[in-house]
Motif scaffolding. Sequence first.
Motif, short mmCIF file in Angstrom:
data_model
loop_
_atom_site.label_atom_id
_atom_site.label_comp_id
_atom_site.label_asym_id
_atom_site.label_seq_id
_atom_site.Cartn_x
_atom_site.Cartn_y
_atom_site.Cartn_z
N TRP A 166 -0.11 -3.33 2.15
CA TRP A 166 0.83 -3.93 3.11
C TRP A 166 0.99 -5.45 2.91
CZ3 TRP A 166 -3.46 -0.99 4.48
CH2 TRP A 166 -4.62 -1.70 4.79
N LEU A 191 7.27 -4.65 6.89
CA LEU A 191 6.30 -5.00 5.84
C LEU A 191 6.51 -6.43 5.33
CD1 LEU A 191 6.31 -1.66 3.80
CD2 LEU A 191 4.66 -2.41 5.52
N ARG A 207 2.19 -5.67 9.84
CA ARG A 207 2.46 -5.06 8.53
C ARG A 207 1.60 -3.84 8.31
NH1 ARG A 207 1.76 -10.37 6.42
NH2 ARG A 207 0.02 -9.69 5.08
N GLN A 208 0.32 -3.98 8.61
CA GLN A 208 -0.60 -2.87 8.39
C GLN A 208 -0.22 -1.67 9.25
OE1 GLN A 208 -4.77 -3.82 8.76
NE2 GLN A 208 -5.42 -1.69 8.52
N THR A 236 3.24 5.64 5.92
CA THR A 236 2.43 6.45 5.00
C THR A 236 1.98 7.74 5.67
OG1 THR A 236 1.67 4.47 3.87
CG2 THR A 236 0.35 6.45 3.59
N TRP A 273 2.88 -0.04 7.77
CA TRP A 273 2.56 0.66 6.52
C TRP A 273 1.82 1.96 6.81
CZ3 TRP A 273 -1.69 2.47 3.88
CH2 TRP A 273 -1.48 2.81 2.54
N GLU A 274 0.85 1.91 7.72
CA GLU A 274 0.07 3.11 8.04
C GLU A 274 0.93 4.18 8.72
OE1 GLU A 274 -3.21 1.46 10.22
OE2 GLU A 274 -4.39 1.08 8.40
N ASN A 289 -7.43 4.05 1.20
CA ASN A 289 -6.06 4.56 1.28
C ASN A 289 -5.70 5.37 0.02
OD1 ASN A 289 -4.94 3.09 3.79
ND2 ASN A 289 -5.84 1.44 2.59
N ALA A 347 10.20 -0.08 7.19
CA ALA A 347 9.77 -0.81 5.99
C ALA A 347 10.09 -2.29 6.09
CB ALA A 347 10.41 -0.20 4.76
#
Length: 566
Positions: free
Chosen positions: A271, A170, A178-179, A186, A182-183, A473, A167
């Motif tokens: 993100w 991010l 960042r993306q 998640t 985040w992916e 998303n 995290a």
Amino acid sequence: MIHKKAKHYIPENLEMKWENLEPLLIELRDRQINSVEELEHWLRDRSEFEAAIEEDFAWRYIRMTCDTVSEELLQNFQYFATEIEPKIAPYSNELNEKLVGSEYFDKLDNDKYFVYLRSIKKSLELFREENIPIQTEIQVEQQKYQSITGGMSVHIGDKEFTLEQAAAILKSPDREKRQEAWEKITGRRLENKQELDKLFDLLRVLRHKVALNAGFENFRDYMFQALGRFDYSPQDCYSFHEAIELEVVPVLKEQAEKRKAALGLEALKPWDTDVDITGHAPLKPFQNGEELIEKSIQCFSNISRYLGERLEIMKENKLFDVESRKGKAPGGYNYPLAETGAPFIFMNSANTFRDLTTMVHEGGHAVHTFLTADLELNDFKHCPSEVAELASMSMELISMDNWDVFFTDPEELKRAKRDQLIDVIKTLPWVAVVDQFQHWIYTNPDHTDEQRSEAWVQIYERFGASFVDWSGNKEAEINLWQKQLHIFEVPFYYIEYGMAQLGAIAVWKNYKENPEKGLQQYMDALKLGYTKTIKEIYETAGIKFDFSADYVKQLVAFVKSELEKL
């Protein structure tokens, strides 16, 4: 070094096995009481017994969360939950009956014991023998959330990260990084979606059964009584949600528009919400857990010598576990040790700014534990969350002017304060979301997983999710609630964060106007423990227990004005 308080009733080094505990409970139950003085002595003996039980349970919980993969530590915890706690419950009810039924009950000092006796009467009202095995099952099942989430990790590049460590990415100025982070986070959470849905469905059914057995229509109404919410109702919570929607959500919308413009984006994606909008690298207030503890001690010492000494005592007694690692439960907590009079701080540091705020938050709880350590009865230390979270959230704000220990660059210090104040505002809508979601869950006990997902999105978007573009998303948005451990482990413990956040802003306002008086009022309030009502404790802190739209508006305006100075 600190040590457990001397025993006056239970044997020293009592081994926590049922065959050792039951004779003490029988003695308390059967003891003859012939005066109000003897009744008070009986209360102190009972308190000593309960403190010993609580500390034993605390260490079982702490050790289990520090290492969720250890079967031995899990079994130690489950032994208490299945072999000790359920057997104590009927005796505790008998002791409550003995107290209330005593001919000397009405001769107890009402000013001293009012809050405590009110809670005892409520416990008697709610007790049902048939709920003991159900509550034991709930205790065991809800800990599975820790085991499931504690083992989560992701690979980014050639490195493995816990979700807390990942995290931190991010906040990277690199949007692609960042993306990706985040992916990955998640996606990892979604791998256990069905398992956690199934776990929660079981908890929901068990909790509803407890409520029905106690004569309530639903678990929400039962919990308002069980949590001792004498000062507000479910309708008051809905009114608080509305006040947040009216006064706070527009401020967040304004902040989101500024963020979008500063980042040069057509739409904010999930993100994009944590990165610094000036393009600077993420704040790095410390390098490792040891430095976090050392700098926190210095920060607290600069506010007050007493405060710094409390954290120093904890360090010397190895009462911290702060670094994130695989196999460690998620989240953070301050766990009071009832006999020792000190707490244990647990958290998952990934060397980020957020970890600094977590530490000062839990440090506020820790100070509260020390300040209440010498109260006469163990129950006097059992503060309601509205008071406990006032201690922690106020410390986040009071400590800000001493964050130069972490940030020697004045511009970085400004950034940190700005981020903190924006987080303060962001806290309130998230509290409204989590609280209202739980109201819906338990007043619709027969809902399906699909209906629950629909309700979550509807509530979440009402309080600001619409600032972020979730297209592509949606599954992640639907599943956001599963990352909130309170929903699984401590149901309905959340609205208190919102109430305490308002109180903390008011405490900070007083502190800024007069640091010495503001700090003294704050500490005087904490010293009360739960010997006074919530309203009286807030008044001692020099603030109001109020969550009306007018009060929300007033305090949010103050935070906005402080933000503008930065």
